[in-house]
Design a protein around this motif. Structure first.
Motif, short mmCIF file in Angstrom:
data_model
loop_
_atom_site.label_atom_id
_atom_site.label_comp_id
_atom_site.label_asym_id
_atom_site.label_seq_id
_atom_site.Cartn_x
_atom_site.Cartn_y
_atom_site.Cartn_z
N ASP A 28 0.87 -1.18 0.00
CA ASP A 28 0.00 0.00 0.00
C ASP A 28 0.90 1.22 0.00
O ASP A 28 1.28 1.74 1.05
N SER A 29 1.23 1.68 -1.19
CA SER A 29 2.18 2.78 -1.31
C SER A 29 1.49 4.12 -1.11
O SER A 29 0.59 4.49 -1.87
N ARG A 30 1.95 4.87 -0.13
CA ARG A 30 1.43 6.21 0.07
C ARG A 30 1.80 7.15 -1.07
O ARG A 30 1.11 8.15 -1.30
N LEU A 31 2.87 6.82 -1.77
CA LEU A 31 3.31 7.69 -2.86
C LEU A 31 2.26 7.81 -3.94
O LEU A 31 2.19 8.83 -4.64
N LEU A 32 1.43 6.80 -4.11
CA LEU A 32 0.46 6.80 -5.19
C LEU A 32 -0.91 7.33 -4.76
O LEU A 32 -1.85 7.36 -5.56
N ARG A 33 -1.01 7.79 -3.52
CA ARG A 33 -2.28 8.35 -3.05
C ARG A 33 -2.45 9.80 -3.44
O ARG A 33 -3.57 10.28 -3.63
N GLY A 34 -1.34 10.53 -3.49
CA GLY A 34 -1.42 11.95 -3.79
C GLY A 34 -0.04 12.57 -3.76
O GLY A 34 0.97 11.89 -3.51
N PRO A 35 0.07 13.88 -4.04
CA PRO A 35 1.38 14.55 -4.06
C PRO A 35 2.15 14.35 -2.76
O PRO A 35 1.57 14.32 -1.67
N HIS A 36 3.46 14.20 -2.90
CA HIS A 36 4.32 13.98 -1.74
C HIS A 36 5.28 15.15 -1.62
O HIS A 36 5.90 15.56 -2.61
N PRO A 37 5.46 15.70 -0.42
CA PRO A 37 6.32 16.89 -0.27
C PRO A 37 7.78 16.63 -0.62
O PRO A 37 8.50 17.57 -0.98
N ARG A 38 8.23 15.38 -0.55
CA ARG A 38 9.62 15.08 -0.90
C ARG A 38 9.81 14.88 -2.40
O ARG A 38 10.93 14.80 -2.86
N HIS A 39 8.70 14.80 -3.13
CA HIS A 39 8.79 14.57 -4.57
C HIS A 39 7.91 15.57 -5.31
O HIS A 39 6.98 15.19 -6.03
#
Length: 404
Positions: free
Chosen positions: A386-397
């Protein structure tokens, strides 16, 4: 992005670094100068971040059910694939070259890079070490390059997946690829007509999909312990039972991304797919399916205003996400992102020309972000993470923009 006709969109989206390089005059005498300056040093590929040692082996496959669609005089369709895998150990196995030696002269003529440096460029994988076995097998990912691209043109992404426990299978689409070297020394070069039109691109798309389905059949044979290599060459120890055929994904760049979408539509063995900046070609590619699919575009397209992406988005019934990599171009999604910055001085590329080719995003950052989101996607959909990266914009990216 301004509107384009479907043909213009496809042509632009299917461009490879070769076309860009030739437009900048890089297929002239520049490589000779580079040979004088760099006699032995190869280009450096970014190291994979995973814990696994890497092994790789190339196989020559022959599909006797098809004549070669590009050279009908050939009685069977021949392709090369390369398998990248986690190795149990690599001691005593030499490093694998980035490009097979016989393919180097033609490749460098087309892509404008100096032959000696390409020939000396090594991957992080070793040739044919034993595979690191895992109970239940490793998840599998197929890769299809852009039109005119060789199977090794996204090695930076492929090695990252293999380093984290995937078996990755890269495909050379013979006579579409710029050049393919076979084990007997034959070099098959591209026979794609130089003047691309919808008919030619549609044929290339159909051939690639057929190649992909054939490769899936051969992976089943390998997993069952058979050797489909046309020459019966010895395979690495441990391939039997190493493929988890219930967890197969696919990604591709440009026409390779379209190939992934079309193959998923027709073949349920593929469970998840990724299109890296490719216009979708053909009814199967735009129709979508009921399994997860990721669209990742450059700043310059295809993007949300590409009619093929909009059609796909409307029809796709599975998990879906569309992202944009800010500061990138179409050529950012293969190893040109790594190679051309290293070759820039020798080739006489100005910073402006390099930015025109690859965009304004730092090349190492571009590769890192592609690796991160590609692995996050396959981890989520082939490993049930369950990748949080694919839920929405990430501040580190912040360079990854969520479109929809």
């Amino acid at each position: 992005m301004p509107a384009h006709t479907p043909i213009a969109v496809r042509r632009r989206s299917l461009l490879t670094a070769a076309v860009l390089a030739s437009g900048l005059g890089l297929t002239t005498a520049s490589p000779a100068t580079a040979r004088h300056r760099h006699r032995t040093a190869g280009y450096v590929l970014p190291a994979p971040t995973g814990p696994a040692r890497l092994g790789t082996v190339a196989l020559h496959l022959v599909d006797t059910t098809r004549t070669d669609p590009w050279v009908p005089a050939h009685p069977a369709r021949e392709i090369m694939i390369q398998i990248w895998y986690p190795a149990r150990h690599t001691h005593g196995h030499p490093a694998a070259p980035w490009l097979s030696p016989g393919a180097v002269p033609h490749f460098t003529e087309v892509f404008g890079l100096p032959a000696d440096r390409v020939r000396a460029t090594l991957t992080h994988a070793r040739q044919s070490p034993p595979l690191d076995r895992k109970a239940g097998g490793h998840p599998v990912v197929l890769y299809s390059p852009g039109l005119g691209g060789d199977r090794g043109t996204s090695t930076a992404l492929v090695e990252e997946l293999a380093g984290h426990g995937y078996i990755v299978v890269t495909i050379d689409h013979t006579h579409d690829a710029s050049e393919v070297e076979f084990p007997d020394g034959r070099i098959a070069v591209s026979t794609i007509p130089p003047d691309l039109d919808d008919t030619v691109i549609a044929q290339a798309a159909a051939v690639r999909e057929a190649d992909t389905r054939f490769v899936l059949d051969q992976l089943a044979a390998l997993d069952a312990g058979r050797n489909p290599d046309a020459g019966g060459r010895r395979l690495p120890h441990g391939l039997r039972g190493a493929f988890d055929l219930h967890r197969i994904g696919m990604f591709g760049h440009s026409l390779g991304g379209s190939t992934a979408a079309a193959a998923m539509r027709h073949d349920r063995r593929l469970k998840a797919g990724v299109n890296l900046d490719g216009t979708l070609v053909g009814a199967a590619a735009v129709a979508g399916c009921d399994r997860p699919f990721l669209l990742l575009s450059s700043d310059r397209g295809p993007g949300a205003d590409d009619p093929t992406w909009n059609t796909f988005w409307t029809g796709h019934r599975g998990w879906k996400r569309q992202l944009t990599l800010a500061g990138s171009t179409h050529a950012s999604f293969n190893d040109g992102e790594v190679l051309y910055p290293q070759a820039a001085e020798a080739l006489g590329l100005t910073p402006e020309q390099l930015a025109e080719m690859l965009g304004t995003l730092d090349p190492s950052r571009a590769v890192t972000l592609q690796r991160t989101y590609l692995r996050a996607f396959f981890d989520q959909h082939l490993r049930h993470g369950d990748s949080r990266l694919l839920r929405g914009p990430h501040p580190r990216h912040p360079e990854i923009r969520f479109v929809r």
